[in-house]
Design a protein around this motif. Structure first.
Motif, PDB file in Angstrom:
ATOM      1  N   VAL A  63       0.833  -1.217   0.000  1.00  0.00           N
ATOM      2  CA  VAL A  63       0.000   0.000   0.000  1.00  0.00           C
ATOM      3  C   VAL A  63       0.861   1.257   0.000  1.00  0.00           C
ATOM      4  O   VAL A  63       0.610   2.202  -0.763  1.00  0.00           O
ATOM      5  CB  VAL A  63      -0.950  -0.007   1.215  1.00  0.00           C
ATOM      6  N   LEU A  64       1.891   1.283   0.851  1.00  0.00           N
ATOM      7  CA  LEU A  64       2.765   2.460   0.938  1.00  0.00           C
ATOM      8  C   LEU A  64       3.531   2.698  -0.367  1.00  0.00           C
ATOM      9  O   LEU A  64       3.676   3.835  -0.815  1.00  0.00           O
ATOM     10  CB  LEU A  64       3.749   2.304   2.103  1.00  0.00           C
ATOM     11  N   VAL A  65       4.020   1.611  -0.973  1.00  0.00           N
ATOM     12  CA  VAL A  65       4.741   1.731  -2.249  1.00  0.00           C
ATOM     13  C   VAL A  65       3.817   2.265  -3.334  1.00  0.00           C
ATOM     14  O   VAL A  65       4.195   3.152  -4.116  1.00  0.00           O
ATOM     15  CB  VAL A  65       5.337   0.361  -2.642  1.00  0.00           C
ATOM     16  N   ALA A  66       2.590   1.739  -3.379  1.00  0.00           N
ATOM     17  CA  ALA A  66       1.627   2.184  -4.389  1.00  0.00           C
ATOM     18  C   ALA A  66       1.232   3.642  -4.175  1.00  0.00           C
ATOM     19  O   ALA A  66       1.169   4.432  -5.125  1.00  0.00           O
ATOM     20  CB  ALA A  66       0.396   1.282  -4.362  1.00  0.00           C
ATOM     21  N   PRO A  98      13.932   1.945  -4.619  1.00  0.00           N
ATOM     22  CA  PRO A  98      13.529   1.874  -3.204  1.00  0.00           C
ATOM     23  C   PRO A  98      12.354   0.922  -2.974  1.00  0.00           C
ATOM     24  O   PRO A  98      12.338   0.188  -1.977  1.00  0.00           O
ATOM     25  CB  PRO A  98      13.141   3.319  -2.869  1.00  0.00           C
ATOM     26  N   ALA A  99      11.389   0.926  -3.908  1.00  0.00           N
ATOM     27  CA  ALA A  99      10.248   0.013  -3.761  1.00  0.00           C
ATOM     28  C   ALA A  99      10.712  -1.437  -3.780  1.00  0.00           C
ATOM     29  O   ALA A  99      10.235  -2.268  -3.001  1.00  0.00           O
ATOM     30  CB  ALA A  99       9.240   0.258  -4.884  1.00  0.00           C
ATOM     31  N   LEU A 100      11.665  -1.739  -4.660  1.00  0.00           N
ATOM     32  CA  LEU A 100      12.207  -3.095  -4.737  1.00  0.00           C
ATOM     33  C   LEU A 100      12.883  -3.491  -3.424  1.00  0.00           C
ATOM     34  O   LEU A 100      12.724  -4.625  -2.939  1.00  0.00           O
ATOM     35  CB  LEU A 100      13.199  -3.182  -5.896  1.00  0.00           C
ATOM     36  N   LEU A 101      13.606  -2.563  -2.831  1.00  0.00           N
ATOM     37  CA  LEU A 101      14.274  -2.833  -1.550  1.00  0.00           C
ATOM     38  C   LEU A 101      13.257  -3.074  -0.447  1.00  0.00           C
ATOM     39  O   LEU A 101      13.336  -4.072   0.282  1.00  0.00           O
ATOM     40  CB  LEU A 101      15.191  -1.675  -1.180  1.00  0.00           C
ATOM     41  N   TRP A 102      12.271  -2.167  -0.319  1.00  0.00           N
ATOM     42  CA  TRP A 102      11.289  -2.289   0.760  1.00  0.00           C
ATOM     43  C   TRP A 102      10.471  -3.564   0.631  1.00  0.00           C
ATOM     44  O   TRP A 102      10.233  -4.255   1.632  1.00  0.00           O
ATOM     45  CB  TRP A 102      10.371  -1.068   0.790  1.00  0.00           C
ATOM     46  N   VAL A 103      10.031  -3.886  -0.578  1.00  0.00           N
ATOM     47  CA  VAL A 103       9.221  -5.098  -0.767  1.00  0.00           C
ATOM     48  C   VAL A 103      10.054  -6.345  -0.489  1.00  0.00           C
ATOM     49  O   VAL A 103       9.572  -7.302   0.131  1.00  0.00           O
ATOM     50  CB  VAL A 103       8.620  -5.139  -2.191  1.00  0.00           C
ATOM     51  N   SER A 104      11.315  -6.345  -0.923  1.00  0.00           N
ATOM     52  CA  SER A 104      12.186  -7.510  -0.695  1.00  0.00           C
ATOM     53  C   SER A 104      12.430  -7.727   0.795  1.00  0.00           C
ATOM     54  O   SER A 104      12.325  -8.864   1.291  1.00  0.00           O
ATOM     55  CB  SER A 104      13.518  -7.325  -1.427  1.00  0.00           C
TER      56      SER A 104
END
Length: 202
Positions: A63-66, A98-104
Motif C-alpha cells: 500500500v505504501l509503495v503504491a 527503493p520500492a524493490l528494496l522495501w518489498v524484498s
C-alpha cells in the motif's frame, strides 16, 4: 542526478518502514526470550502476534509503495517531479529501486515471521521437524526437503524476478488508471486493473 533522486526517495520513505521493521524485530526478540526462559504461553502469544504483524507488514508495504508512486507522480507533486531537468526513466527508476528494496526486505521479514518458531528450537528439534516434513512430502509424492534447499539459489533468483514483475505491474496499473476514462476513480481502477492482470498472468 539519479543518485540525488534516490537519496530523496529513501529519505522520504524510510520512516514508516523503520517503525514496522523495528516492531517485527522487537516481537521476534520477545518470542525467542520467552521460549528461552520456558514461558511457553507468552512465547506462543508473541509468535502469533509476530505472524499476524508480518502479514500486516507485507500488505502495508504494498500500500505504501503504491501510494508513494501515485501521489508523487500523478498528483500536484507530479508536475514538480516531471519539471525537473532529468530524464523520465530516471524518475521512474528512483521510485522503482527503493520500492524493490522495501518489498524484498518485507518479504524476508514476512517469511521470518511465519517460521520464527524454528529460531527458538535446538538442532535436534529442527531435525525432527525436518523429518516430519520429509514424511509429509513423501506422501504427497514430493522430493525431500534437502532437494528444495539445494535449489535455494534458483528459488531466490526466481523470487527476486517475481518481485520485480510485481512492482512493475503495480506501477503500470497505477499509470494506466491515471489516464483517460479511469482518472475519476483512479485508486479503484488501479486495484482492479492490477488484480485482473496479475490473476490473468498467474
Amino acid at each position: 542526478m539519479l543518485g540525488k533522486l534516490l537519496r530523496l526517495e529513501f529519505r522520504a520513505t524510510f520512516r514508516p518502514f523503520l517503525i514496522l521493521y523495528g516492531a517485527i524485530f522487537l516481537l521476534m526478540l520477545l518470542e525467542l526470550f520467552s521460549f528461552h526462559i520456558r514461558q511457553m504461553v507468552a512465547g506462543a502469544l508473541f509468535m502469533l502476534a509476530l505472524a499476524l504483524l508480518s502479514v500486516v507488514l507485507l500488505v502495508l508495504t504494498i500500500v505504501l509503495v503504491a501510494r508513494r508512486f501515485s501521489n508523487n507522480l500523478f498528483s500536484g507533486e507530479g508536475y514538480l517531479m516531471f519539471a525537473l531537468p532529468v530524464c523520465p526513466w530516471k524518475i521512474l527508476l528512483s521510485k522503482f529501486i527503493p520500492a524493490l528494496l522495501w518489498v524484498s526486505v518485507s518479504m524476508i521479514l514476512f517469511l521470518l515471521g511465519q517460521f520464527s518458531a524454528l529460531l527458538a528450537m535446538d538442532a535436534q528439534a529442527i531435525a525432527e521437524v525436518g523429518k516430519v516434513i520429509d514424511e509429509a512430502y513423501a506422501e504427497l509424492g514430493l522430493p525431500p526437503l534437502r532437494v528444495f534447499f539445494s535449489l535455494m539459489p534458483l528459488m531466490t533468483l526466481s523470487s527476486f524476478i517475481s518481485i520485480v514483475f510485481f512492482i512493475a505491474l503495480l506501477y503500470f496499473s497505477i499509470t494506466l488508471a491515471n489516464t483517460g476514462m479511469f482518472q475519476r476513480h483512479s485508486g479503484v481502477w488501479a486495484a482492479l486493473l492490477f488484480l485482473g492482470m496479475y490473476i490473468g498472468y498467474c
